[in-house]
Design an enzyme around this catalytic site. Structure first.
Site, PDB file in Angstrom:
ATOM      1  CD  GLU A 395      -1.710  -2.411   1.498  1.00 46.08           C
ATOM      2  OE1 GLU A 395      -2.569  -3.302   1.395  1.00 46.08           O
ATOM      3  OE2 GLU A 395      -0.548  -2.624   1.912  1.00 46.08           O
ATOM      4  CG  HIS A 462     -11.891  -7.518   5.726  1.00 48.23           C
ATOM      5  ND1 HIS A 462     -11.253  -8.232   6.710  1.00 48.23           N
ATOM      6  CD2 HIS A 462     -11.180  -7.714   4.591  1.00 48.23           C
ATOM      7  CE1 HIS A 462     -10.201  -8.846   6.196  1.00 48.23           C
ATOM      8  NE2 HIS A 462     -10.128  -8.551   4.915  1.00 48.23           N
TER       9      HIS A 462
END
Length: 659
Positions: A395, A462
Site C-alpha cells: 500500500e 474489513h
C-alpha cells in the site's frame, strides 16, 4: 564508452566538490557564531551527491536527502534562493513552509525529501514509471541512509521497481550512524547491497569517498536503466564526521574513528589525484578561493533578507491546487432503467480513462481479476496493461509511486483493496501527498479509492469507516458517494481534481443500491451537499450508507407527523457549511448521523460548526448518532443490535423532536 577526461573536465569536477564543502564551512561558522540555528551536515560525504549529479543528465530525476547538498549545487540550482531557503529567509523556494531540502524543483528535475525516512523511494518508482510510460529514457536516482533501509518503504520500492523493471537507481549512503546508533547495531549484515539479490537486481558496494569511482559506477547503473534492464542498488560506503545535526555533536563516536575517516576525505583525495596527474596546485588554490568568496558573499547577502511572513489567507490559498469547475450538466437525460451503484462507479472510472491517456489505475488484483469487488472488471482488456496495473501487496509503495506519477504529469487512481488496509499507506497519504502542494506548489492529482463500511458480516478488519482520520489532514479531499449518480459523478470529479482525493465507496451499496444515473459523461462538483428530502422539522445530515438509513427514518417519522430534511454531504472535505446552515435555520433542529464510531467521528465537526454558527436558530441541542465505540464484530446480529448507528437512530430523532 565515455570519452577520456580532459584537464578542464577534472578541474570542473574539483570545483563541483568544492562548492558544497564551502557551503558546509560557512554554515559551521554561522552555527558557532549563533547566526544559524540548525544544520544537517554532509561534510565528508560530498563525493556521493556530486558524483551522482555529474553522472546523471538534466532529464534524470534526483531525489536527495539531508546530506546531499551537492546534488542541488551541481544541478545548477541558483545559490541566492537556495541560501534563502536554507536560512528561512524571504526568497526561498518554499515561502518559509519547510526547511532545507524538503521541497522539489520540477524545472531542475529534483524532488526533495520529507522527514519520514525512505518515504521518497517509492516516489522514484513513480517517476521511473512515468518515463517508461512516456517512452523516454529518463532515470530516477533516489537516496536514502543505511538506517532507513530497515523501513518498509525501502523494501516496497525495491520490489516494485524490480517487478516493473523501472529505470531507478537506489543509492544507500552508508555513513556509519543513524543519529547515534552505529550501523552495526541496526543491521545484521555488513553490506546492504546484498539485499539487491532478493529483488533480482544488481547490487554493488562503492567507495563513496572516491568521486571518480562514484561517477563511473552510477554511470553504469544509469546506462543499464536506459537500456530497459531495470533498477540497481548501490551502497556508498562513507562516514558522517559531523553530528546527525550540528547541535547533537559526535561524543558517541569512538576515539580515532573520525580521524581515520578524515584521512579519506573525498576532496583531499581528489586534489591529491589531480596534483599527481600534473595539475598545478596553485590553480586548485584559486578555485578554492573563488568558491569560498562566492559562498561567503551569497550567505551574508541571504542573512540580510527579511524573515518570511504571510497571512492566514495566503497560507490557506496554497493548501490545495485550484480546482476546475465541473462541466455543465445541460442536455443530459436520466436513464429509464435503474443502475447499480457499482456499475455507475465503473462507468465513471471508464469515462475518466477514456477522456485522458494520463489517467491510470493501480492496486491489488485490479487488472485481469477486476478487483475483489469487480469494480474494474474488463478494464485491463479495454485500456491495456500499462494503464490498469496490478501492484504487489504494498500500500505505501503504491501510494508513493502514485505521487511520483502525479509530479510528472499523470493522474493515477490507486485502489485500496479494503479501506481498512489504508493504514499501511497512512504516512504516504498524510505526510507526503497531503503536504506537497502547500510546500512547493506542484499539483498532486492522485485519487485513492477505498471500499469501506460494515453491514456485510466482515469483522473488525474489513468493516471500518475511517473517513474522519483524513478529514483532519490539511491538503486532502474526502468524498463519500451515497447514490449511483453520485458514484459516477464524484469519482469523475475526484480524478480530474489536481489534489489528492480519497473516495470512500460503501461496500454494502455496491450491488444493493440502484438508481437513475445520467447518461454519458457526468460530473458532480466536490464540496456541494444535496438536499435529498425536503422537511421542516429536523435537519438530518449524513453521508454514504447513512443516506439510506435517513430516508427510511424520514418515512417512519412522516407517519408520526414530523418532516425530516435529509442532507447528504457527499463531500466531507470541503464540506458544504452553507447548505447545512441554511437547512438548520429552516428546521431549527440538527441530527448528524454516520456509521463510524461516534467518538471522533466527522459528525462532531458538523455539530460543533452548527452550534457555533447557528446557535440562535436551534430549538434543541445538536445530536450525533454514530457507531458504538467498539471494533466492528464479525457477527451480523451483534453488529446490527450493538454496534450499528442505525439501531439508535429512531430514538435519537424522537428525542430531538420532543425537546
Amino acid at each position: 564508452m565515455p570519452r577520456p577526461l580532459t584537464e578542464a573536465d577534472r578541474l570542473a569536477r574539483y570545483r563541483a566538490l568544492r562548492v558544497p564543502r564551502a557551503v558546509e564551512d560557512k554554515m559551521l561558522r554561522l552555527i558557532r557564531q549563533n547566526r544559524l540555528s540548525k544544520w544537517f551536515s554532509g561534510y565528508g560525504q560530498e563525493a556521493i551527491a556530486v558524483g551522482c549529479a555529474l553522472a546523471a543528465e538534466e532529464r534524470d530525476w534526483l531525489l536527495p536527502m539531508h546530506r546531499n547538498l551537492g546534488l542541488w549545487t551541481t544541478r545548477g540550482v541558483p545559490l541566492r534562493p537556495l541560501f534563502c531557503q536554507l536560512m528561512g529567509r524571504e526568497g526561498g523556494f518554499t515561502k518559509g513552509r519547510d526547511r532545507t531540502f524538503h521541497f522539489g524543483l520540477p524545472e531542475k528535475r529534483i524532488v526533495g525529501m520529507i522527514s519520514h525516512l525512505a518515504a521518497m523511494l517509492p516516489v522514484a518508482d513513480g517517476l521511473g514509471l512515468a518515463a517508461q510510460l512516456r517512452g523516454d529514457d529518463a532515470v530516477a536516482i533516489a537516496f536514502t541512509g543505511e538506517g532507513a533501509t530497515r523501513e518498509g518503504d525501502f523494501h516496497e520500492a525495491l520490489n516494485l521497481a524490480a517487478v516493473w523493471t523501472l529505470p531507478v537507481v537506489f543509492v544507500v549512503e552508508n555513513n556509519g550512524y543513524g543519529l547515534s546508533t552505529p550501523t552495526a547495531d541496526a543491521l545484521p549484515v555488513e553490506d546492504i547491497a546484498d539485499a539487491a539479490a532478493g529483488y533480482g537486481m544488481p547490487g554493488e558496494v562503492v567507495d563513496g569517498n572516491d568521486l571518480d569511482t562514484v561517477i563511473a559506477v552510477v554511470d553504469d547503473a544509469i546506462r543499464r536503466a536506459r537500456r530497459g534492464e531495470g533498477p540497481t542498488l548501490l551502497e556508498m560506503k562513507t562516514f558522517r564526521v559531523r553530528g546527525h545535526e550540528e547541535a547533537s555533536g559526535t561524543r558517541y563516536v569512538p576515539d580515532g574513528l573520525i580521524t581515520e575517516w578524515s584521512r579519506r576525505d573525498p576532496i583531499d583525495r581528489y586534489r591529491e589525484r589531480l596534483v599527481e596527474s600534473g595539475v598545478d596546485p596553485a590553480g586548485l588554490d584559486r578555485i578554492d578561493a573563488e568558491v569560498a568568496a562566492e559562498i561567503e558573499e551569497v550567505a551574508e547577502w541571504a542573512l540580510t533578507q527579511p524573515e518570511v511572513t504571510s497571512t492566514p489567507e495566503r497560507e490557506a490559498a496554497d493548501v490545495f491546487a485550484p480546482s476546475k469547475p465541473a462541466p455543465s450538466p445541460a442536455g443530459r437525460t436520466l436513464v429509464e432503467d435503474d443502475v447499480r451503484f457499482i456499475d455507475a462507479l465503473s462507468a465513471g472510472l471508464a469515462d475518466a480513462l477514456d477522456a485522458d491517456d494520463t489517467t491510470l489505475l493501480m492496486g491489488q488484483d485490479v487488472a485481469d481479476y477486476g478487483g475483489v469487488f469487480k469494480v474494474t472488471a474488463g478494464f485491463a482488456e479495454r485500456f491495456g496493461a500499462d494503464r490498469v496495473r496490478n501492484t504487489p501487496i504494498i500500500e505505501s509503495g503504491a501510494l508513493g509511486c502514485a505521487l511520483g506519477l502525479a509530479v510528472d504529469g499523470y493522474r493515477p487512481v490507486v485502489e485500496m483493496q479494503y479501506a481498512d488496509f489504508i493504514t499501511c499507506g497512512f504516512n504516504q497519504i498524510v505526510n507526503n501527498l497531503a503536504t506537497t502542494h502547500y510546500r512547493w506548489g506542484v499539483p498532486v492529482p492522485v485519487t485513492i479509492r477505498a471500499p469501506f463500511g460494515g453491514g456485510i458480516g466482515a469483522g473488525p478488519f474489513h468493516s471500518q469507516s475511517p473517513e474522519a482520520w483524513f478529514c483532519h489532514v490539511p491538503g486532502l479531499k474526502v468524498v463519500v458517494p451515497a447514490t449511483p449518480a453520485d458514484a459516477k459523478g464524484l469519482i469523475r470529479s475526484a480524478i480530474e481534481d489536481d489534489n489528492p482525493v480519497l473516495v470512500f465507496e460503501h461496500k454494502a451499496l455496491y450491488r444493493s443500491l440502484r438508481g437513475p444515473v445520467p447518461t454519458g459523461e457526468h460530473w458532480v462538483e466536490l464540496g456541494h451537499a444535496r438536499v435529498v428530502r425536503e422537511g421542516a422539522d429536523l435537519t438530518l445530515v449524513t453521508w454514504g450508507v447513512g443516506v439510506q438509513w435517513a430516508l427510511d427514518l424520514a418515512g417512519v417519522l412522516a407517519d408520526e407527523g414530523a418532516e425530516v430534511e435529509v442532507v447528504d454531504l457527499r463531500t466531507l472535505v470541503p464540506w458544504d457549511r452553507e447548505r447545512v446552515l441554511a437547512s438548520v435555520r429552516k428546521t431549527n433542529r440538527l441530527l448528524v448521523l454516520h456509521e463510524a464510531g461516534r467518538t471522533g467521528g466527522f459528525g462532531g465537526e458538523v455539530a460543533a460548526e452548527v452550534a457555533e454558527a447557528a446557535f440562535v436558530h436551534l430549538d434543541a441541542p445538536p445530536v450525533r448518532v454514530g457507531g458504538a465505540d467498539l471494533p466492528i464484530p464479525f457477527s451480523k446480529a451483534i453488529e446490527a443490535d450493538v454496534y450499528s448507528a442505525q439501531a439508535r437512530l429512531l430514538g435519537a430523532a424522537r428525542r430531538v423532536l420532543a425537546f
